[in-house]
Design an enzyme around this catalytic site. Sequence first.
Site, PDB file in Angstrom:
ATOM      1  N   GLU A 152       0.526  -1.419  -0.102  1.00 13.47           N
ATOM      2  CA  GLU A 152      -0.149  -0.407   0.179  1.00 13.47           C
ATOM      3  C   GLU A 152       1.381   0.892  -0.266  1.00 13.47           C
ATOM      4  O   GLU A 152       0.333   2.357  -0.142  1.00 13.47           O
ATOM      5  CB  GLU A 152      -0.676  -0.241   1.532  1.00 13.47           C
ATOM      6  N   HIS A 153       1.884   1.107  -0.238  1.00 19.82           N
ATOM      7  CA  HIS A 153       3.067   2.396   0.105  1.00 19.82           C
ATOM      8  C   HIS A 153       2.757   3.162  -1.069  1.00 19.82           C
ATOM      9  O   HIS A 153       3.396   2.523  -2.457  1.00 19.82           O
ATOM     10  CB  HIS A 153       4.432   1.890   0.284  1.00 19.82           C
ATOM     11  N   ASP A 154       2.093   4.327  -1.365  1.00 23.91           N
ATOM     12  CA  ASP A 154       2.360   4.920  -2.238  1.00 23.91           C
ATOM     13  C   ASP A 154       1.507   4.447  -3.448  1.00 23.91           C
ATOM     14  O   ASP A 154       1.719   5.058  -5.142  1.00 23.91           O
ATOM     15  CB  ASP A 154       4.213   5.735  -2.894  1.00 23.91           C
ATOM     16  N   ASN A 155       0.309   3.747  -3.171  1.00 21.78           N
ATOM     17  CA  ASN A 155      -0.341   3.231  -3.868  1.00 21.78           C
ATOM     18  C   ASN A 155      -1.944   4.843  -4.557  1.00 21.78           C
ATOM     19  O   ASN A 155      -2.443   3.670  -5.350  1.00 21.78           O
ATOM     20  CB  ASN A 155      -0.839   1.757  -3.470  1.00 21.78           C
TER      21      ASN A 155
END
EC number: 3.1.-.-
Length: 270
Positions: free
Chosen positions: A39-42
């Site tokens: 979910e990092h930078d999504n």
Amino acid sequence: MRLMVHLEAQRDATYQTAYHHKLRGRVWRALEGSKFDSEHDNGHPLGLAFSNIFPWGKIQEGDRRSLLFASPREDLLATIARGLQRNRDFNVGEMSFEVDDLSQLTVDVGEPGTRGVIETATGVVVRLTPEHREQYGIEAEHDAPTYWRPEHTIKPFKDAIRANLQHKHDRFAHEYQDGPTDVDGELFEGYDLLKTYALPVTVTTGTTLDVVLSKWRFDYRVRNDAHRHHLNLALDAGIGGRNGLGFGFSNIVEKTKPGESELERADAFA
């Protein structure tokens, strides 16, 4: 749900006000290897809000400081807690701490009929969309993002934070629950603007934006269970945008239960 992180300073340091990007980096290091890594930078809210390291002020070795994380996702907070237990070094730029202890807190605006005040502990970011600008006749500022300012009036601010909260509701609430834009009634009964200010914020490595922030006291009265959910979601996921950088974190600073007077709440006759 909230996670309180108790910290001990490892050396003297000047308190860094531009901590946001570094603190976000420490959060993601705690999440490395977990299911949340993807979910990092999504482009979607993680469902995490956090305070600044408090209290403010010059740091001396051995000082005790604290940090609060909030989220509607209990497993996210549990994963952060496990990451901090595995690696207790907590460095934010030049500020060097060690995690001393962790504790869980539950925050709730109260049952229907409860009145209270929510105050923002960190600034609220409201970036007005082209649709908002067109609707309210707000001219764009060249190619720069248009952030809410008092001269735009309160209505665009109300609509923007409500729409933002609806997006978080759609991600984290059950499908059968109505969101804040699905029901009648204001999110808050009163909007007391404390201040606005601009702050250079590193949003990604090498990219810094001048962001306009605002701090508020919001009066509320819980109308029903749906409204209670919306207010608690605002406390858990943050108000406005850029929550992943620590903006929009808020606390309940006053609460009066149904049938309880202000004097009783304050123990005025004790």
